[in-house]
Design an enzyme around this catalytic site. Structure first.
Site, PDB file in Angstrom:
ATOM      1  N   ILE A 236       0.910  -1.151   0.000  1.00 46.28           N
ATOM      2  CA  ILE A 236       0.000   0.000   0.000  1.00 46.28           C
ATOM      3  C   ILE A 236       0.943   1.192   0.000  1.00 46.28           C
ATOM      4  CG2 ILE A 236      -1.784   1.275   1.233  1.00 46.28           C
ATOM      5  CD1 ILE A 236      -2.765  -1.362   2.416  1.00 46.28           C
ATOM      6  N   PRO A 237       1.181   1.782  -1.174  1.00 45.08           N
ATOM      7  CA  PRO A 237       2.331   2.669  -1.387  1.00 45.08           C
ATOM      8  C   PRO A 237       2.192   4.089  -0.826  1.00 45.08           C
ATOM      9  CG  PRO A 237       1.045   2.521  -3.388  1.00 45.08           C
ATOM     10  CD  PRO A 237       0.405   1.583  -2.395  1.00 45.08           C
ATOM     11  N   CYS A 238       2.209   4.212   0.481  1.00 41.83           N
ATOM     12  CA  CYS A 238       2.102   5.530   1.105  1.00 41.83           C
ATOM     13  C   CYS A 238       3.301   6.410   0.771  1.00 41.83           C
ATOM     14  CB  CYS A 238       1.882   5.413   2.608  1.00 41.83           C
ATOM     15  SG  CYS A 238       3.059   4.356   3.450  1.00 41.83           S
ATOM     16  N   HIS A 239       4.383   5.816   0.281  1.00 42.01           N
ATOM     17  CA  HIS A 239       5.531   6.624  -0.146  1.00 42.01           C
ATOM     18  C   HIS A 239       5.196   7.485  -1.363  1.00 42.01           C
ATOM     19  CE1 HIS A 239       5.880   2.865  -2.464  1.00 42.01           C
ATOM     20  NE2 HIS A 239       6.427   3.616  -3.409  1.00 42.01           N
ATOM     21  N   ARG A 240       4.104   7.183  -2.052  1.00 43.66           N
ATOM     22  CA  ARG A 240       3.694   7.957  -3.226  1.00 43.66           C
ATOM     23  C   ARG A 240       2.870   9.188  -2.861  1.00 43.66           C
ATOM     24  NH1 ARG A 240       1.924   2.582  -6.570  1.00 43.66           N
ATOM     25  NH2 ARG A 240       4.043   1.728  -6.758  1.00 43.66           N
TER      26      ARG A 240
END
Length: 162
Positions: A121-125
């Site tokens: 779940i790409p919260c880095h994006r």
């Protein structure tokens, strides 16, 4: 919960699975009291997808998820983040608007910090309104590496440099 450790360029990752899917990714490897297990099909698939992600070979996670906990708002935020395409970014404000509360950018940041399955779940994006890399539960230095990896892979694919 079953745990497996996956080596990655940003540090060892602890990957957890329950009976129905991947339920956790943890920076720094396994939790203190956890013991790695011989990977079953689900953990082996998650490990393979993570290794391929970091090698730039695969950009889509297909492993089933079992997202634990979270408020209704946090779960809505995590769904929006999960839908961000590879190598693209959204701002905290854009995510807030997408979940129906345009004034909740700070709450989106909190939800990102509580994301139990980072990278997949790409919260880095998710970035600040001005495009700056602000906040990341795994450290801004990891966020930078992840965004640079995705940008490099995207450029190589779009321009046929692979």
């Amino acid at each position: 919960m079953r745990w497996l450790e996956v080596q990655a360029p940003i540090d060892a990752l602890g990957v957890a699975a329950d009976g129905s899917g991947i339920c956790g990714v943890r920076f720094g490897g396994l939790p203190e009291k956890a013991t790695a297990v011989e990977p079953d099909e689900l953990l082996a698939r998650a490990a393979d997808e993570l290794v391929r992600y970091f090698a730039g070979e695969d950009v889509t996670f297909t492993v089933p998820l079992s997202v634990p906990g979270g408020s209704e708002f946090e779960r809505a935020v995590w769904r929006q983040i999960y839908a961000i395409p590879y190598a693209e970014m959204r701002t905290y404000g854009q995510i807030a608007a997408a979940v129906g509360d345009p004034d909740a950018a700070r709450a989106v940041g909190t939800a990102c910090n509580r994301n139990p399955i980072p990278i997949i779940i790409p919260c880095h994006r998710v970035v600040g309104a001005d495009g700056k890399m602000v906040g990341f539960g795994g450290g801004v230095w990891r966020k930078k590496i992840l965004l640079e990896l995705e940008a490099r892979v995207r450029i190589e694919r779009e321009f046929g440099l692979q």
